[in-house]
Design a protein around this motif. Structure first.
Motif, PDB file in Angstrom:
ATOM      1  N   ILE A  15       0.844  -1.201   0.000  1.00  0.00           N
ATOM      2  CA  ILE A  15       0.000   0.000   0.000  1.00  0.00           C
ATOM      3  C   ILE A  15       0.879   1.251   0.000  1.00  0.00           C
ATOM      4  CG2 ILE A  15      -1.629   1.353   1.388  1.00  0.00           C
ATOM      5  CD1 ILE A  15      -2.767  -1.408   2.308  1.00  0.00           C
ATOM      6  N   ILE A  16       1.905   1.259   0.835  1.00  0.00           N
ATOM      7  CA  ILE A  16       2.805   2.411   0.914  1.00  0.00           C
ATOM      8  C   ILE A  16       3.493   2.645  -0.425  1.00  0.00           C
ATOM      9  CG2 ILE A  16       4.922   3.292   1.981  1.00  0.00           C
ATOM     10  CD1 ILE A  16       3.962   1.762   4.560  1.00  0.00           C
ATOM     11  N   MET A  17       3.986   1.579  -1.041  1.00  0.00           N
ATOM     12  CA  MET A  17       4.700   1.729  -2.308  1.00  0.00           C
ATOM     13  C   MET A  17       3.748   2.071  -3.458  1.00  0.00           C
ATOM     14  SD  MET A  17       7.694   1.741  -1.324  1.00  0.00           S
ATOM     15  CE  MET A  17       8.456   1.944  -2.933  1.00  0.00           C
ATOM     16  N   LYS A  18       2.499   1.613  -3.393  1.00  0.00           N
ATOM     17  CA  LYS A  18       1.512   2.028  -4.397  1.00  0.00           C
ATOM     18  C   LYS A  18       1.259   3.525  -4.269  1.00  0.00           C
ATOM     19  CE  LYS A  18      -3.106   1.200  -6.159  1.00  0.00           C
ATOM     20  NZ  LYS A  18      -4.348   0.425  -6.028  1.00  0.00           N
ATOM     21  N   TYR A  19       1.107   3.994  -3.046  1.00  0.00           N
ATOM     22  CA  TYR A  19       0.966   5.431  -2.820  1.00  0.00           C
ATOM     23  C   TYR A  19       2.185   6.163  -3.387  1.00  0.00           C
ATOM     24  CZ  TYR A  19       2.136   9.708  -0.497  1.00  0.00           C
ATOM     25  OH  TYR A  19       2.573  10.985  -0.269  1.00  0.00           O
ATOM     26  N   PHE A  20       3.374   5.677  -3.045  1.00  0.00           N
ATOM     27  CA  PHE A  20       4.620   6.329  -3.447  1.00  0.00           C
ATOM     28  C   PHE A  20       4.747   6.402  -4.971  1.00  0.00           C
ATOM     29  CE2 PHE A  20       9.190   6.076  -4.444  1.00  0.00           C
ATOM     30  CZ  PHE A  20       9.614   7.258  -3.863  1.00  0.00           C
ATOM     31  N   SER A  21       4.372   5.342  -5.671  1.00  0.00           N
ATOM     32  CA  SER A  21       4.561   5.306  -7.122  1.00  0.00           C
ATOM     33  C   SER A  21       3.432   5.984  -7.903  1.00  0.00           C
ATOM     34  CB  SER A  21       4.727   3.866  -7.606  1.00  0.00           C
ATOM     35  OG  SER A  21       3.549   3.126  -7.382  1.00  0.00           O
ATOM     36  N   LYS A  22       2.218   6.032  -7.335  1.00  0.00           N
ATOM     37  CA  LYS A  22       1.082   6.548  -8.115  1.00  0.00           C
ATOM     38  C   LYS A  22       0.413   7.792  -7.550  1.00  0.00           C
ATOM     39  CE  LYS A  22      -0.064   2.126 -10.129  1.00  0.00           C
ATOM     40  NZ  LYS A  22      -1.121   1.194 -10.452  1.00  0.00           N
ATOM     41  N   HIS A  23       0.581   8.063  -6.268  1.00  0.00           N
ATOM     42  CA  HIS A  23      -0.201   9.134  -5.638  1.00  0.00           C
ATOM     43  C   HIS A  23       0.643  10.139  -4.872  1.00  0.00           C
ATOM     44  CE1 HIS A  23      -3.721   6.829  -6.729  1.00  0.00           C
ATOM     45  NE2 HIS A  23      -3.198   5.776  -6.151  1.00  0.00           N
ATOM     46  N   LEU A  24       1.937  10.125  -5.043  1.00  0.00           N
ATOM     47  CA  LEU A  24       2.835  10.982  -4.278  1.00  0.00           C
ATOM     48  C   LEU A  24       2.521  12.466  -4.440  1.00  0.00           C
ATOM     49  CD1 LEU A  24       5.300  11.058  -2.407  1.00  0.00           C
ATOM     50  CD2 LEU A  24       6.739  11.121  -4.444  1.00  0.00           C
ATOM     51  N   ASP A  25       2.063  12.874  -5.609  1.00  0.00           N
ATOM     52  CA  ASP A  25       1.794  14.292  -5.849  1.00  0.00           C
ATOM     53  C   ASP A  25       0.398  14.736  -5.429  1.00  0.00           C
ATOM     54  OD1 ASP A  25       4.342  14.836  -6.814  1.00  0.00           O
ATOM     55  OD2 ASP A  25       3.819  14.099  -8.811  1.00  0.00           O
ATOM     56  N   ARG A  26      -0.398  13.820  -4.907  1.00  0.00           N
ATOM     57  CA  ARG A  26      -1.727  14.209  -4.412  1.00  0.00           C
ATOM     58  C   ARG A  26      -1.580  14.911  -3.073  1.00  0.00           C
ATOM     59  NH1 ARG A  26      -6.440  11.267  -6.588  1.00  0.00           N
ATOM     60  NH2 ARG A  26      -5.637  10.141  -8.390  1.00  0.00           N
ATOM     61  N   ARG A  27      -2.355  15.953  -2.908  1.00  0.00           N
ATOM     62  CA  ARG A  27      -2.277  16.747  -1.685  1.00  0.00           C
ATOM     63  C   ARG A  27      -2.927  16.042  -0.489  1.00  0.00           C
ATOM     64  NH1 ARG A  27      -2.111  22.716  -0.629  1.00  0.00           N
ATOM     65  NH2 ARG A  27      -3.167  22.920   1.355  1.00  0.00           N
ATOM     66  N   ASP A  28      -4.029  15.374  -0.722  1.00  0.00           N
ATOM     67  CA  ASP A  28      -4.760  14.681   0.341  1.00  0.00           C
ATOM     68  C   ASP A  28      -4.732  13.178   0.088  1.00  0.00           C
ATOM     69  OD1 ASP A  28      -5.602  17.094   1.578  1.00  0.00           O
ATOM     70  OD2 ASP A  28      -7.168  17.290   0.071  1.00  0.00           O
ATOM     71  N   VAL A  29      -4.606  12.417   1.159  1.00  0.00           N
ATOM     72  CA  VAL A  29      -4.574  10.967   1.058  1.00  0.00           C
ATOM     73  C   VAL A  29      -5.552  10.401   2.084  1.00  0.00           C
ATOM     74  CG1 VAL A  29      -3.153   8.900   1.326  1.00  0.00           C
ATOM     75  CG2 VAL A  29      -2.149  10.983   0.383  1.00  0.00           C
ATOM     76  N   ALA A  30      -6.394   9.476   1.659  1.00  0.00           N
ATOM     77  CA  ALA A  30      -7.293   8.765   2.569  1.00  0.00           C
ATOM     78  C   ALA A  30      -6.969   7.281   2.465  1.00  0.00           C
ATOM     79  CB  ALA A  30      -8.749   9.014   2.206  1.00  0.00           C
ATOM     80  N   ILE A  31      -6.881   6.621   3.598  1.00  0.00           N
ATOM     81  CA  ILE A  31      -6.550   5.198   3.631  1.00  0.00           C
ATOM     82  C   ILE A  31      -7.737   4.457   4.215  1.00  0.00           C
ATOM     83  CG2 ILE A  31      -5.012   3.461   4.603  1.00  0.00           C
ATOM     84  CD1 ILE A  31      -2.901   5.739   4.762  1.00  0.00           C
ATOM     85  N   GLU A  32      -8.229   3.467   3.475  1.00  0.00           N
ATOM     86  CA  GLU A  32      -9.356   2.664   3.947  1.00  0.00           C
ATOM     87  C   GLU A  32      -8.931   1.201   3.963  1.00  0.00           C
ATOM     88  OE1 GLU A  32     -14.051   1.794   2.951  1.00  0.00           O
ATOM     89  OE2 GLU A  32     -12.869   3.009   1.595  1.00  0.00           O
ATOM     90  N   LEU A  33      -8.896   0.632   5.147  1.00  0.00           N
ATOM     91  CA  LEU A  33      -8.552  -0.773   5.348  1.00  0.00           C
ATOM     92  C   LEU A  33      -9.460  -1.313   6.448  1.00  0.00           C
ATOM     93  CD1 LEU A  33      -4.643  -0.544   5.446  1.00  0.00           C
ATOM     94  CD2 LEU A  33      -6.000  -1.592   3.651  1.00  0.00           C
ATOM     95  N   PRO A  34      -9.606  -2.634   6.535  1.00  0.00           N
ATOM     96  CA  PRO A  34     -10.425  -3.202   7.611  1.00  0.00           C
ATOM     97  C   PRO A  34      -9.862  -2.867   8.991  1.00  0.00           C
ATOM     98  CG  PRO A  34      -9.953  -4.846   5.917  1.00  0.00           C
ATOM     99  CD  PRO A  34      -9.107  -3.648   5.615  1.00  0.00           C
ATOM    100  N   THR A  35     -10.718  -2.927   9.974  1.00  0.00           N
ATOM    101  CA  THR A  35     -10.316  -2.693  11.357  1.00  0.00           C
ATOM    102  C   THR A  35      -9.181  -3.631  11.742  1.00  0.00           C
ATOM    103  OG1 THR A  35     -12.552  -2.027  11.929  1.00  0.00           O
ATOM    104  CG2 THR A  35     -11.144  -2.717  13.754  1.00  0.00           C
ATOM    105  N   GLY A  36      -8.152  -3.072  12.367  1.00  0.00           N
ATOM    106  CA  GLY A  36      -7.040  -3.871  12.850  1.00  0.00           C
ATOM    107  C   GLY A  36      -6.000  -4.242  11.806  1.00  0.00           C
ATOM    108  N   SER A  37      -6.101  -3.653  10.627  1.00  0.00           N
ATOM    109  CA  SER A  37      -5.172  -4.042   9.560  1.00  0.00           C
ATOM    110  C   SER A  37      -3.952  -3.139   9.458  1.00  0.00           C
ATOM    111  CB  SER A  37      -5.903  -4.091   8.220  1.00  0.00           C
ATOM    112  OG  SER A  37      -6.432  -2.827   7.910  1.00  0.00           O
TER     113      SER A  37
END
Length: 99
Positions: A42-64
């Motif tokens: 997830i971190i590397m997907k963000y880094f490679s595709k979304h690094l220039d986005r100003r806002d980031v929202a992360i949605e994962l199941p509880t406890g993940s």
């Protein structure tokens, strides 16, 4: 007046991506050795595709592990880009803090 927040003065940017940053000493003295495989993906997907986005929202199941993912991304942006980072958490219907 006493400082409200204690920010680290350590601002080294001698790393290429968020995972390398974590492994190079950000985790020194921490109990968590590093993100799990799916968290790293997830971190590397963000880094490679979304690094220039100003806002980031992360949605994962509880406890993940959303908190660790968000903290690593936020710390990377703070240290590498000199940005300020804000985490927004909501209350669920039972008045428990959720991230």
């Amino acid at each position: 007046m006493e400082e409200l927040f204690n920010f680290s003065s350590h601002s080294s940017d001698d790393f290429d991506d968020p995972i390398e940053m974590y492994k190079k000493g950000y985790r020194a003295g921490k109990r968590i050795n590093g993100p799990l495989d799916y968290q790293s993906e997830i971190i590397m997907k963000y880094f490679s595709k979304h690094l220039d986005r100003r806002d980031v929202a992360i949605e994962l199941p509880t406890g993940s592990g959303k908190t660790l993912v968000g903290l690593i991304i936020g710390e990377y942006r703070r240290r590498k880009r000199g940005e300020q980072v804000v985490f927004v958490c909501t209350l669920d219907c039972n008045n428990k803090v959720t991230t």
